[in-house]
Scaffold this motif. Structure first.
Motif, PDB file in Angstrom:
ATOM      1  N   UNK A 107       0.924  -1.186  -0.278  1.00 24.90           N
ATOM      2  CA  UNK A 107       0.083  -0.165   0.324  1.00 24.90           C
ATOM      3  C   UNK A 107       1.019   1.306  -0.199  1.00 24.90           C
ATOM      4  N   UNK A 108       2.062   1.468  -0.196  1.00 25.93           N
ATOM      5  CA  UNK A 108       3.246   2.427   0.401  1.00 25.93           C
ATOM      6  C   UNK A 108       3.876   2.779  -0.354  1.00 25.93           C
ATOM      7  N   UNK A 109       4.130   1.574  -1.252  1.00 29.06           N
ATOM      8  CA  UNK A 109       5.419   1.529  -2.736  1.00 29.06           C
ATOM      9  C   UNK A 109       4.237   1.871  -3.492  1.00 29.06           C
ATOM     10  N   UNK A 110       5.487   1.987  -4.721  1.00 33.75           N
ATOM     11  CA  UNK A 110       4.818   3.006  -5.991  1.00 33.75           C
ATOM     12  C   UNK A 110       4.566   1.435  -6.655  1.00 33.75           C
ATOM     13  N   UNK A 111       5.529   0.132  -6.931  1.00 31.48           N
ATOM     14  CA  UNK A 111       5.424  -0.978  -7.226  1.00 31.48           C
ATOM     15  C   UNK A 111       5.555  -2.165  -6.507  1.00 31.48           C
ATOM     16  N   UNK A 112       4.148  -2.793  -6.235  1.00 37.85           N
ATOM     17  CA  UNK A 112       3.788  -3.866  -5.471  1.00 37.85           C
ATOM     18  C   UNK A 112       3.991  -5.057  -6.434  1.00 37.85           C
ATOM     19  N   UNK A 113       4.850  -6.151  -6.013  1.00 32.61           N
ATOM     20  CA  UNK A 113       4.434  -7.106  -6.628  1.00 32.61           C
ATOM     21  C   UNK A 113       4.735  -8.695  -6.205  1.00 32.61           C
ATOM     22  N   UNK A 114       2.817  -8.588  -5.476  1.00 33.87           N
ATOM     23  CA  UNK A 114       2.935 -10.407  -5.205  1.00 33.87           C
ATOM     24  C   UNK A 114       4.045 -12.066  -6.002  1.00 33.87           C
ATOM     25  N   UNK A 115       4.093 -12.156  -4.744  1.00 34.68           N
ATOM     26  CA  UNK A 115       4.580 -13.663  -6.111  1.00 34.68           C
ATOM     27  C   UNK A 115       3.293 -14.862  -6.259  1.00 34.68           C
ATOM     28  N   UNK A 116       3.278 -16.096  -6.926  1.00 32.48           N
ATOM     29  CA  UNK A 116       2.617 -16.432  -7.062  1.00 32.48           C
ATOM     30  C   UNK A 116       1.205 -17.266  -6.030  1.00 32.48           C
ATOM     31  N   UNK A 117       2.287 -17.717  -5.675  1.00 25.02           N
ATOM     32  CA  UNK A 117       1.729 -18.146  -4.336  1.00 25.02           C
ATOM     33  C   UNK A 117       1.963 -17.767  -3.536  1.00 25.02           C
ATOM     34  N   UNK A 118       1.295 -16.097  -2.859  1.00 21.31           N
ATOM     35  CA  UNK A 118       0.590 -15.937  -1.944  1.00 21.31           C
ATOM     36  C   UNK A 118      -0.866 -15.789  -2.376  1.00 21.31           C
ATOM     37  N   UNK A 119      -1.366 -15.802  -1.067  1.00 26.33           N
ATOM     38  CA  UNK A 119      -3.061 -15.785  -0.927  1.00 26.33           C
ATOM     39  C   UNK A 119      -3.870 -14.400  -1.672  1.00 26.33           C
ATOM     40  N   UNK A 120      -5.297 -14.598  -2.177  1.00 27.45           N
ATOM     41  CA  UNK A 120      -5.661 -13.930  -2.944  1.00 27.45           C
ATOM     42  C   UNK A 120      -5.779 -13.044  -2.285  1.00 27.45           C
ATOM     43  N   UNK A 121      -5.874 -12.293  -0.747  1.00 28.10           N
ATOM     44  CA  UNK A 121      -5.802 -10.947  -0.372  1.00 28.10           C
ATOM     45  C   UNK A 121      -4.432 -10.200  -1.119  1.00 28.10           C
ATOM     46  N   UNK A 122      -3.712 -11.177  -0.761  1.00 25.06           N
ATOM     47  CA  UNK A 122      -1.978 -10.144  -0.804  1.00 25.06           C
ATOM     48  C   UNK A 122      -2.073  -9.735  -2.404  1.00 25.06           C
ATOM     49  N   UNK A 123      -2.510 -11.249  -3.184  1.00 27.16           N
ATOM     50  CA  UNK A 123      -2.572 -10.216  -4.629  1.00 27.16           C
ATOM     51  C   UNK A 123      -3.655  -9.037  -4.930  1.00 27.16           C
ATOM     52  N   UNK A 124      -4.658  -9.449  -4.462  1.00 24.66           N
ATOM     53  CA  UNK A 124      -5.473  -8.282  -5.042  1.00 24.66           C
ATOM     54  C   UNK A 124      -4.565  -6.731  -4.596  1.00 24.66           C
ATOM     55  N   UNK A 125      -4.276  -6.437  -3.190  1.00 27.67           N
ATOM     56  CA  UNK A 125      -3.339  -5.506  -2.367  1.00 27.67           C
ATOM     57  C   UNK A 125      -2.082  -5.320  -4.247  1.00 27.67           C
ATOM     58  N   UNK A 126      -1.782  -6.382  -4.927  1.00 26.90           N
ATOM     59  CA  UNK A 126      -0.147  -5.778  -5.693  1.00 26.90           C
ATOM     60  C   UNK A 126      -0.646  -5.132  -6.551  1.00 26.90           C
TER      61      UNK A 126
END
Length: 265
Positions: A224-243
């Motif tokens: 939520x802070x950085x300009x570019x956020x990248x979630x790993x493919x093994x992240x949860x759906x919630x984490x992916x949605x935030x990226x």
């Protein structure tokens, strides 16, 4: 110049699926980025004492530890968010009344009473007992404590929650994670996002040049802070949605793949 912040578990390594070491492809990409003049940081909930030689050998410019409780840049600690001494002492007194094992974590060391067999033996079985200091003055260490980590038995959960609600209120933050019995207690003002902001200010790097890579719930604040956020493919759906972007899984070399795309030579 860009600033890149990397989570550890599930991003650089993943012991849960047998990836105990940072893939060589990732090491190659990190060194390439370093050679291009970018700044690289680990951003983790771990203390530095829990970083093995493989992680410490990476070409990092610094470390955000304890989810922002400690910032180390170029081998110098530039920020510590210590627990209030009285609250730290009250936390440990509470845990001792419950008969719960606990350890005290400071900027550079972890302290544990060796009689706390459940917690000590757990890490000993993982080959990590060398990270502990066993002979110490509890009161002196409490003045430097960033986090208290404890094992709390299921039957004591209600009593623990009663203590937290009535004796601590919002003055202390606690998280349950990892094993069924593991709790962490630390200052409520600890923040990965604020730590990243401090690092960017230290190097005078604009926020638009910041990148965060992660897979866990504690990475959402970073995303939520950085300009570019990248979630790993093994992240949860919630984490992916935030990226902004989701790359491939760690086992499919997702981190190295996305670094090549985002920041080509």
């Amino acid at each position: 110049m860009k600033a890149l912040f990397f989570d550890i578990d599930g991003t650089l390594i993943d012991p849960n699926i047998g990836i105990m070491h940072v893939p060589e492809s990732v090491k190659t990409e990190l060194q390439r980025l370093k050679n291009l003049g970018h700044k690289l940081f680990i951003a983790t909930g771990r203390p530095k004492a829990m970083l093995n030689e493989d992680l410490l050998s990476l070409p990092m410019d610094g470390y955000i530890l304890y989810n922002g409780g400690v910032i180390e840049v170029e081998d110098k600690v530039i920020y510590e968010n210590k627990m209030d001494y009285e609250l730290a002492k009250a936390t440990c007194d509470m845990l001792e009344k419950l008969g719960s094992d606990y350890m005290l974590e400071t900027a550079h060391h972890i302290y544990i009473n060796p009689s706390f067999h459940e917690l000590y033996d757990f890490f000993k079985e993982l080959g990590m007992e060398k990270m502990f200091s066993l002979d110490f003055d509890r009161d002196e260490v409490l003045h430097r404590t960033i986090k208290v980590e404890a094992n709390v038995k299921h039957q004591d959960y209600d009593l623990l929650e009663h203590h937290l609600e009535h004796d601590f209120g919002y003055m202390i933050k606690n998280d349950e994670h990892g094993s069924d019995h593991c709790f962490e207690f630390y200052s409520p003002t600890i923040s990965k996002a604020l730590a990243i902001e401090r690092v960017l200010n230290y190097y005078q790097i604009p926020k638009k040049q910041s990148y965060g890579f992660g897979d866990g719930d504690n990475d959402i604040e970073m995303f939520n802070y950085v300009k570019h956020s990248i979630a790993m493919g093994n992240a949860s759906a919630e984490v992916m949605a935030a990226a902004d972007i989701t790359t491939d899984t760690i086992e499919n070399d997702g981190l190295a793949k996305i670094l090549k795309v985002l920041i080509p030579s």
